[in-house]
Write a protein that holds these residues in place. Sequence first.
Motif, short mmCIF file in Angstrom:
data_model
loop_
_atom_site.label_atom_id
_atom_site.label_comp_id
_atom_site.label_asym_id
_atom_site.label_seq_id
_atom_site.Cartn_x
_atom_site.Cartn_y
_atom_site.Cartn_z
N VAL A 23 103.11 33.11 -20.06
CA VAL A 23 103.39 33.67 -21.39
C VAL A 23 102.39 34.79 -21.63
CG1 VAL A 23 102.95 33.14 -23.83
CG2 VAL A 23 104.58 31.77 -22.54
N ALA A 116 113.89 35.44 -18.89
CA ALA A 116 113.50 34.90 -20.20
C ALA A 116 112.16 35.44 -20.69
CB ALA A 116 113.42 33.37 -20.10
N LEU A 118 109.47 34.76 -18.99
CA LEU A 118 108.52 33.74 -18.52
C LEU A 118 108.12 33.97 -17.06
CD1 LEU A 118 110.33 30.69 -20.17
CD2 LEU A 118 108.08 31.58 -20.82
N VAL A 196 107.86 26.59 -26.47
CA VAL A 196 108.65 27.75 -26.04
C VAL A 196 110.12 27.50 -26.37
CG1 VAL A 196 107.11 28.58 -24.22
CG2 VAL A 196 108.83 26.93 -23.64
N VAL A 197 110.75 28.52 -26.93
CA VAL A 197 112.16 28.44 -27.30
C VAL A 197 112.86 29.66 -26.72
CG1 VAL A 197 113.80 28.13 -29.17
CG2 VAL A 197 111.47 27.35 -29.49
N THR A 198 113.84 29.42 -25.85
CA THR A 198 114.52 30.51 -25.14
C THR A 198 116.00 30.51 -25.49
OG1 THR A 198 113.01 30.05 -23.28
CG2 THR A 198 114.86 31.55 -22.86
N THR A 285 107.29 36.51 -25.64
CA THR A 285 106.64 36.74 -24.35
C THR A 285 107.40 37.79 -23.56
OG1 THR A 285 105.92 35.77 -22.26
CG2 THR A 285 107.81 34.71 -23.32
N GLY A 288 111.06 39.22 -23.85
CA GLY A 288 111.89 38.17 -24.44
C GLY A 288 112.94 37.68 -23.46
N THR A 290 112.30 34.70 -24.86
CA THR A 290 111.55 33.48 -25.19
C THR A 290 110.53 33.75 -26.29
OG1 THR A 290 111.79 32.66 -22.94
CG2 THR A 290 110.04 31.67 -24.27
N HIS A 291 110.54 32.88 -27.31
CA HIS A 291 109.53 32.93 -28.38
C HIS A 291 108.56 31.78 -28.18
CE1 HIS A 291 112.56 35.57 -30.06
NE2 HIS A 291 111.65 35.99 -30.93
N TRP A 292 107.32 31.94 -28.63
CA TRP A 292 106.32 30.88 -28.49
C TRP A 292 105.59 30.65 -29.80
CZ3 TRP A 292 101.53 32.60 -29.78
CH2 TRP A 292 101.20 33.95 -29.53
N PRO A 325 119.64 26.83 -27.28
CA PRO A 325 118.48 27.41 -26.60
C PRO A 325 117.75 26.35 -25.76
CG PRO A 325 118.00 27.06 -28.93
CD PRO A 325 119.45 26.72 -28.74
#
Length: 351
Positions: A23, A116, A118, A196-198, A285, A288, A290-292, A325
């Motif tokens: 990340v 993503a 990541l 983490v949400v993707t 991250t 994207g 992906t949000h963290w 997600p």
Amino acid sequence: MILPATDADRRLAPAVRLAPAKVNLTLAVLGRRPDGFHDLHSVMVPLDLADRLSVSVLPPGSEDSLHVEGFDPGPAADNLVARAIAVARRHARAAWGRGEPPPLAARLDKRIPVAAGLAGGSSDAAAAVDAAVEAWGVELGDETRHRIAAELGSDVPFFLAGGPALVEGRGERVTPLAWLRDAPSGAEPARPGLLVVTPAMGVSTPAAFAAFDAGAAGPGGAARLASMHLADELRAGLRIADLLARTSVLAAANDLAPAAAVVAPGLVGFKRALLRLLARPVGLTGSGPTHWALYASLDEAEDAADRVRRAVADGDLPAPGGTDPFVAAARILARNPDPEPARDTATRREP
Ligand code: C5P
């Protein structure tokens, strides 16, 4: 009766690696370079969310093979594991000394979502070079490994650092950073948890950089300052509480966020909904999607992951991408993980 392993057994045992996700806690884009890439200043951390790769030697005359389970990494021809093995073979010829090092069978269990932000594919590539070299029983110097990594992709050299690092240049300048200093030496180091949400959609990195060049950039300089501060503070020794106190600054310190919103407009509403649900800073991250969100412990990150899963199930968190997600709680690692006791070590191949 258990017999001691022979040299032949050891040669037949697959080389197993865990390939961690990364990340970007910060990501500053300093400018476009003459080669079309961009100079970066980024603090990157590895997670215990990881792919698992095992590589074994095949009999002469076979061809390299790759079997993938889990997330679909896309066309086999584009797979970075296959490319990494081919590039490592080229560099290992001299050390092997008898023509080409032999073909390899690779098995990849993909647990990191693809495209993503990541860097799963890049991490797989770094792991593949390492595993191939072990399977062949050859040595490659650090400089050669670094050259191979940089040839494979901008995110690959980071994974040679084996822990949190400052990443500069196009991605090839990697300076390992000390991680948090809460734990007394010898004790288990402090490890914050990360949610983490993707969303189920890929964001193309070249498209995000192109949007950045076309003007999708935030007010200049803030991400760079935040990134330089964080690197300096980690060098000086940062405590977990200090890191948590900086989350809102870090969550805003991604110069590619406006560009990602241009490439994937659905991300704007998604982030807003996530912020409302979690009531804490949410970062992006890479490019994207992906949000963290950062938490003091893995337990807290797991509670947050449950909340997100429930909101998705109840229809309270509409995510772009059509399907649900990917949601995970992970630890930030001070060092790369050792492979777990492998399921498939040291099995003798049938003649
Ligand atoms: O090196 P890699 O193949 O991972 O980069 C993918 C794309 O991302 C590049 O073709 C380039 O468009 C962009 N990129 C960049 N600057 C970087 C890293 C990547 O412009 N530092």
